[in-house]
Each structure stands twice: as C-alpha cells, then as structure tokens.
Design a protein around this motif. Structure first.
Motif, PDB file in Angstrom:
ATOM      1  N   ARG A   1      -4.533 -20.606 -12.844  1.00 43.81           N
ATOM      2  CA  ARG A   1      -3.755 -21.789 -13.228  1.00 43.81           C
ATOM      3  C   ARG A   1      -4.666 -22.883 -13.767  1.00 43.81           C
ATOM      4  NH1 ARG A   1      -0.963 -20.490  -8.399  1.00 43.81           N
ATOM      5  NH2 ARG A   1      -2.146 -22.087  -7.245  1.00 43.81           N
ATOM      6  N   GLN A   2      -5.801 -23.100 -13.103  1.00 46.01           N
ATOM      7  CA  GLN A   2      -6.741 -24.115 -13.564  1.00 46.01           C
ATOM      8  C   GLN A   2      -7.282 -23.764 -14.948  1.00 46.01           C
ATOM      9  OE1 GLN A   2      -9.657 -24.190 -10.435  1.00 46.01           O
ATOM     10  NE2 GLN A   2      -8.434 -25.519  -9.097  1.00 46.01           N
TER      11      GLN A   2
ATOM     12  N   CYS B   1     -13.110 -25.816 -16.376  1.00 39.83           N
ATOM     13  CA  CYS B   1     -12.923 -24.813 -15.325  1.00 39.83           C
ATOM     14  C   CYS B   1     -13.933 -23.711 -15.577  1.00 39.83           C
ATOM     15  CB  CYS B   1     -11.496 -24.256 -15.390  1.00 39.83           C
ATOM     16  SG  CYS B   1     -11.152 -22.945 -14.173  1.00 39.83           S
TER      17      CYS B   1
ATOM     18  N   TYR C   1     -13.540 -16.193 -12.176  1.00 40.56           N
ATOM     19  CA  TYR C   1     -13.211 -16.480 -10.781  1.00 40.56           C
ATOM     20  C   TYR C   1     -14.438 -16.272  -9.904  1.00 40.56           C
ATOM     21  CZ  TYR C   1     -11.431 -15.654  -6.065  1.00 40.56           C
ATOM     22  OH  TYR C   1     -11.220 -15.693  -4.714  1.00 40.56           O
TER      23      TYR C   1
ATOM     24  N   THR D   1      -5.088 -19.524  -8.135  1.00 35.99           N
ATOM     25  CA  THR D   1      -5.396 -20.939  -8.366  1.00 35.99           C
ATOM     26  C   THR D   1      -6.346 -21.090  -9.534  1.00 35.99           C
ATOM     27  OG1 THR D   1      -5.078 -21.463  -6.032  1.00 35.99           O
ATOM     28  CG2 THR D   1      -6.356 -23.033  -7.341  1.00 35.99           C
ATOM     29  N   TRP D   2      -7.388 -20.240  -9.581  1.00 35.73           N
ATOM     30  CA  TRP D   2      -8.329 -20.286 -10.701  1.00 35.73           C
ATOM     31  C   TRP D   2      -7.618 -20.014 -12.028  1.00 35.73           C
ATOM     32  CZ3 TRP D   2      -9.512 -15.679 -13.471  1.00 35.73           C
ATOM     33  CH2 TRP D   2     -10.373 -15.889 -14.542  1.00 35.73           C
TER      34      TRP D   2
ATOM     35  N   HIS E   1     -13.316 -21.265  -5.943  1.00 34.49           N
ATOM     36  CA  HIS E   1     -11.862 -21.382  -6.109  1.00 34.49           C
ATOM     37  C   HIS E   1     -11.167 -20.884  -4.841  1.00 34.49           C
ATOM     38  CE1 HIS E   1     -13.645 -20.547 -10.162  1.00 34.49           C
ATOM     39  NE2 HIS E   1     -13.041 -21.691 -10.389  1.00 34.49           N
ATOM     40  N   PRO E   2     -10.063 -21.521  -4.428  1.00 35.77           N
ATOM     41  CA  PRO E   2      -9.351 -21.080  -3.221  1.00 35.77           C
ATOM     42  C   PRO E   2      -8.902 -19.624  -3.310  1.00 35.77           C
ATOM     43  CG  PRO E   2      -8.552 -23.227  -3.947  1.00 35.77           C
ATOM     44  CD  PRO E   2      -9.452 -22.727  -5.023  1.00 35.77           C
ATOM     45  N   ASP E   3      -8.433 -19.213  -4.483  1.00 33.52           N
ATOM     46  CA  ASP E   3      -8.006 -17.839  -4.700  1.00 33.52           C
ATOM     47  C   ASP E   3      -7.919 -17.612  -6.210  1.00 33.52           C
ATOM     48  OD1 ASP E   3      -5.298 -18.733  -5.598  1.00 33.52           O
ATOM     49  OD2 ASP E   3      -5.083 -19.264  -3.477  1.00 33.52           O
ATOM     50  N   ARG E   4      -7.740 -16.358  -6.599  1.00 31.91           N
ATOM     51  CA  ARG E   4      -7.735 -16.010  -8.014  1.00 31.91           C
ATOM     52  C   ARG E   4      -6.562 -16.656  -8.758  1.00 31.91           C
ATOM     53  NH1 ARG E   4     -10.461 -12.299 -10.913  1.00 31.91           N
ATOM     54  NH2 ARG E   4     -11.380 -11.445  -9.005  1.00 31.91           N
TER      55      ARG E   4
END
Length: 211
Positions: free
Chosen positions: A106-107, A89, A93, A103-104, A98-101
């Motif tokens: 969590r990844q 990953c 961010y 989500t980042w 990334h779709p949103d912070r």
C-alpha cells in the motif's frame, strides 16, 4: 575505515546535490543545451536518479550502452531531493522495516518516490561491500524534478570516456583524481527512515529500464 553499508554519498553544495542519468543523444543533448528535459522526455514513466557517479558508469557502461550514450549530471535543489526522501518507500519489502507485506504494498502504491540500495562500484565497476542510493521518481515527483528541482544539466560523457580510457590502461590513480568528490550527505531523518535495519539485508539489485 569500514564504510557504513547504507549511506548517501554525493557531490553537493549548500543548496544543491548532483545526481546522474544517461539517455540517448536525442534526449540528452537538448537537455544540456536548454538546461531542462525536452518534450520527448517521458513524464509518465518512472525515472531513476543516482547520486553515485560510478554506479551510473556501471549502469551505462561508461556511456557505451545503446540508449545511454549521453551521461548527464543533473544539479537539483537539496530541498527537492529531501522532499523525495521524505515521501519515499523502499522498493522491496523488508521484514522489520515494514509491519507486513500488505502494508508495504500500500505504501509503495501511494509513494511518489522509491528508494533502492544497490552495491556501490569501484573504478573497475566491481561491486563494493556497501551500497549506493537510487531514487525512483514517478507521478508528482517526476513533475517536480523536471519543473522545480532542476537547477542545471551538464554533459559528463567526455569525463566518462576519459575515465574509461584511464581505467582500461590501468592508470587508476589518475582516474581517481578525476572522479567527482562524493561525501556522506547530511540527509538526517529522511535518510534514516529509508535504510533497511541491520547490515545483512538483501536489497534488490535489478533496476528499471528507464534511465
């Protein structure tokens, strides 16, 4: 020719790729002697590997910084390196990647490896307008790195010192001829997934204290 901003450049063969780290002699010298990291090497910490020799020189000050006096060239399997890329990953961010912070975050928490792009360095260790890869390994990735991927460990501290002396005397042509030959690495889709979109992205330049 203008360099792409995010390209993995490395010394590699058909089966292996060389990455660099720097440690104290207490860690580095046994690693070279035995071809594997000693018991004192901490597996519970993130460890950063760098395919760029000059970025390693910038980080360790040509092997002069305290705790980084032994510079290692670690030859690892390309299969392992590409596993690390597939499971990585980005370390920060990036909007549009990334779709949103959340989500980042969590990844990042789940990923055993993280990718960081820092300005590449020239022989005077000044930043260049394109970036160099660092891979941060943690958890499963650290274990695989130490126990499965590592093929050989060489001490390149004498090379670092010789290059530093040449650069200090202004003999840049001679220094250039001694540098490891690093070419664009054919990482394919694994690499493309870990590049920020566009060329204007501000990537982090700080590194973790682990070498």
């Amino acid at each position: 020719m203008e360099q792409p901003q995010h390209t993995i450049r490395a010394a590699y063969s058909e089966t292996t790729i060389t990455v660099y780290q720097a440690y104290s002699p207490e860690i580095g010298l046994p690693a070279v002697r035995d071809g594997r990291f000693p018991a004192g090497w901490k597996r519970d910490r993130m460890t950063w590997i760098k395919p760029s020799f000059l970025w390693m020189m910038y980080r360790c000050g040509w092997g002069a910084k305290t705790g980084q006096e032994t510079v290692l060239a670690v030859e690892i399997s390309r299969d392992g390196f590409e596993w690390a890329l597939r499971n990585a990953c980005l370390s920060s961010y990036v909007r549009g990647v990334h779709p949103d912070r959340a989500t980042w975050q969590r990844q990042l928490k789940r990923a055993p490896t993280r990718v960081q792009w820092d300005p590449e360095r020239d022989l005077r260790l000044q930043p260049l307008p394109y970036r160099s890869l660092q891979l941060g390994l943690s958890g499963e990735a650290v274990r695989r790195y130490a126990d499965e991927w590592t093929v050989a460990i060489r001490d390149v501290t004498p090379l670092a010192h010789r290059l530093h002396a040449l650069v200090s005397r202004g003999e840049l042509d001679s220094a250039t001829r001694l540098l490891p030959q690093e070419l664009p690495y054919p990482a394919g889709e694994e690499s493309r997934r870990q590049k920020p979109a566009g060329t204007g992205v501000s990537c982090p330049t700080d590194v973790a204290p682990e070498r």
